[in-house]
Design a protein around this motif. Structure first.
Motif, PDB file in Angstrom:
ATOM      1  N   THR A 128       0.823  -1.204   0.000  1.00 31.96           N
ATOM      2  CA  THR A 128       0.000   0.000   0.000  1.00 31.96           C
ATOM      3  C   THR A 128       0.861   1.259   0.000  1.00 31.96           C
ATOM      4  O   THR A 128       2.014   1.251   0.458  1.00 31.96           O
ATOM      5  CB  THR A 128      -0.929   0.033   1.232  1.00 31.96           C
ATOM      6  N   LEU A 129       0.282   2.328  -0.526  1.00 31.70           N
ATOM      7  CA  LEU A 129       0.927   3.638  -0.529  1.00 31.70           C
ATOM      8  C   LEU A 129      -0.146   4.664  -0.197  1.00 31.70           C
ATOM      9  O   LEU A 129      -1.163   4.746  -0.896  1.00 31.70           O
ATOM     10  CB  LEU A 129       1.551   3.937  -1.884  1.00 31.70           C
ATOM     11  N   GLY A 155       4.072   3.197  -9.776  1.00 24.01           N
ATOM     12  CA  GLY A 155       5.466   3.141 -10.204  1.00 24.01           C
ATOM     13  C   GLY A 155       6.354   2.476  -9.181  1.00 24.01           C
ATOM     14  O   GLY A 155       7.493   2.884  -8.991  1.00 24.01           O
ATOM     15  N   ALA A 156       5.838   1.470  -8.516  1.00 20.46           N
ATOM     16  CA  ALA A 156       6.550   0.853  -7.396  1.00 20.46           C
ATOM     17  C   ALA A 156       7.418  -0.319  -7.802  1.00 20.46           C
ATOM     18  O   ALA A 156       8.190  -0.824  -6.985  1.00 20.46           O
ATOM     19  CB  ALA A 156       5.549   0.397  -6.336  1.00 20.46           C
ATOM     20  N   ALA A 184       7.875  -2.636   7.567  1.00 19.84           N
ATOM     21  CA  ALA A 184       8.939  -1.651   7.350  1.00 19.84           C
ATOM     22  C   ALA A 184       8.326  -0.292   7.019  1.00 19.84           C
ATOM     23  O   ALA A 184       7.186  -0.214   6.533  1.00 19.84           O
ATOM     24  CB  ALA A 184       9.860  -2.111   6.228  1.00 19.84           C
ATOM     25  N   PRO A 185       9.040   0.816   7.256  1.00 25.07           N
ATOM     26  CA  PRO A 185       8.496   2.144   6.946  1.00 25.07           C
ATOM     27  C   PRO A 185       8.117   2.266   5.470  1.00 25.07           C
ATOM     28  O   PRO A 185       8.722   1.640   4.611  1.00 25.07           O
ATOM     29  CB  PRO A 185       9.667   3.076   7.299  1.00 25.07           C
ATOM     30  N   GLU A 186       7.122   3.076   5.208  1.00 25.61           N
ATOM     31  CA  GLU A 186       6.636   3.245   3.835  1.00 25.61           C
ATOM     32  C   GLU A 186       7.656   3.978   2.975  1.00 25.61           C
ATOM     33  O   GLU A 186       8.169   5.030   3.359  1.00 25.61           O
ATOM     34  CB  GLU A 186       5.315   4.015   3.843  1.00 25.61           C
ATOM     35  N   ASP A 187       7.971   3.402   1.827  1.00 27.79           N
ATOM     36  CA  ASP A 187       8.841   4.049   0.854  1.00 27.79           C
ATOM     37  C   ASP A 187       8.006   5.039   0.046  1.00 27.79           C
ATOM     38  O   ASP A 187       6.874   4.719  -0.336  1.00 27.79           O
ATOM     39  CB  ASP A 187       9.460   2.996  -0.066  1.00 27.79           C
ATOM     40  N   PRO A 188       8.509   6.245  -0.248  1.00 30.20           N
ATOM     41  CA  PRO A 188       7.692   7.234  -0.956  1.00 30.20           C
ATOM     42  C   PRO A 188       7.280   6.806  -2.355  1.00 30.20           C
ATOM     43  O   PRO A 188       6.304   7.326  -2.896  1.00 30.20           O
ATOM     44  CB  PRO A 188       8.598   8.475  -1.000  1.00 30.20           C
ATOM     45  N   ALA A 192       4.527   0.187   1.143  1.00 32.67           N
ATOM     46  CA  ALA A 192       4.913  -0.680   2.258  1.00 32.67           C
ATOM     47  C   ALA A 192       3.935  -1.835   2.386  1.00 32.67           C
ATOM     48  O   ALA A 192       2.809  -1.778   1.896  1.00 32.67           O
ATOM     49  CB  ALA A 192       4.939   0.120   3.558  1.00 32.67           C
ATOM     50  N   ILE A 193       4.403  -2.880   3.033  1.00 36.91           N
ATOM     51  CA  ILE A 193       3.523  -3.968   3.454  1.00 36.91           C
ATOM     52  C   ILE A 193       3.099  -3.652   4.886  1.00 36.91           C
ATOM     53  O   ILE A 193       3.941  -3.628   5.787  1.00 36.91           O
ATOM     54  CB  ILE A 193       4.233  -5.331   3.410  1.00 36.91           C
ATOM     55  N   PRO A 194       1.821  -3.349   5.106  1.00 37.75           N
ATOM     56  CA  PRO A 194       1.396  -2.953   6.454  1.00 37.75           C
ATOM     57  C   PRO A 194       1.749  -4.005   7.499  1.00 37.75           C
ATOM     58  O   PRO A 194       1.746  -5.210   7.229  1.00 37.75           O
ATOM     59  CB  PRO A 194      -0.127  -2.801   6.307  1.00 37.75           C
TER      60      PRO A 194
END
Length: 242
Positions: A128-129, A155-156, A184-188, A192-194
């Protein structure tokens, strides 16, 4: 298409530094340079096929021009990181980390770390983003395949391709790689996988791809857990709430 020669030698038995090159969000190859001699060249990613060779041509021409300008291989390698994406050559993402392989052969062995297709059942997590599902990271339940399936407007793929590559370098199995970034923290860019995401199961990669392309539930893998697997995580089976 045949990739042309460069003014730098195209082979070395020394350690190499390299960057991933992405086209339309997909890693298609690697630009590399020797650490201790004058070699530098392009390395296809095995699962990118003819696209990788087409992308490699302009990169080798860039290396040729860099050599004629007097740049060293490592200077040439770093010259284009973060430059705008070219419609033919792609780009080295601005957030790409320079990595090292013990040899050119080692890099070649890592260019296709996990097969990206399988006819076996798959296990997966939603990615998710900003609270929106943008794709799924998956790994085969019975073989060595793993990859990321993204929604068309996401664009992940480059981020997750790079992470799977790093996981292969560390010697993780596909199933271990699948679980490595949960919470892990969300990449911009990659999301991330919640932390509260449940590992799901699908009958096939085709079924998971259908979820991305059409929406709706994924057919469950209802085969008996533990068959042909030793220490497979017992995630809950079901559909992803979208």
């Amino acid at each position: 298409m045949k990739i042309p020669a460069s003014d730098f030698p195209a082979s070395t038995n020394q350690p190499v530094r390299y960057y991933p090159v992405a086209l339309n969000g997909r890693t298609v190859g690697y630009l590399w340079a020797s650490i201790t001699d004058d070699a530098a060249y392009w390395q296809d990613r095995g699962d990118a096929g003819a696209v990788a060779k087409n992308v490699g041509v302009p990169w080798v021409l860039r290396l040729r021009e860099a050599a004629r300008q007097g740049l060293t291989p490592l200077e040439a390698l770093r010259e284009w990181r973060g430059a705008p994406e070219d419609p033919r050559a792609g780009a080295i993402p601005a957030d790409a980390e320079e990595q090292q392989a013990s040899s050119l052969q080692a890099l070649k062995e890592l260019t296709n770390p996990y097969p990206n297709t399988t006819d076996q059942p798959v296990r997966y997590y939603p990615v998710t983003l900003h609270g929106r599902t943008i794709g799924y990271l998956w790994a085969s339940a019975l073989d060595d395949a793993a990859s990321f399936v993204a929604h068309a407007d996401a664009g992940a793929a480059t981020v997750w391709s790079r992470r799977l590559h790093e996981a292969a370098i560390k010697g993780l199995t596909p199933r271990q790689a699948l679980c490595a970034w949960k919470g892990a923290p969300e990449d911009p860019n990659g999301g991330a996988i919640p932390d509260d995401a449940e590992e799901q199961s699908a009958l096939s990669l085709q079924a998971l791809t259908a979820l991305v392309e059409q929406g709706g539930p994924v057919p469950l893998d209802r085969t008996r857990r533990g068959a042909s697997t030793n220490a497979r995580p017992r995630g809950n089976e079901g559909t992803v709430n979208r």
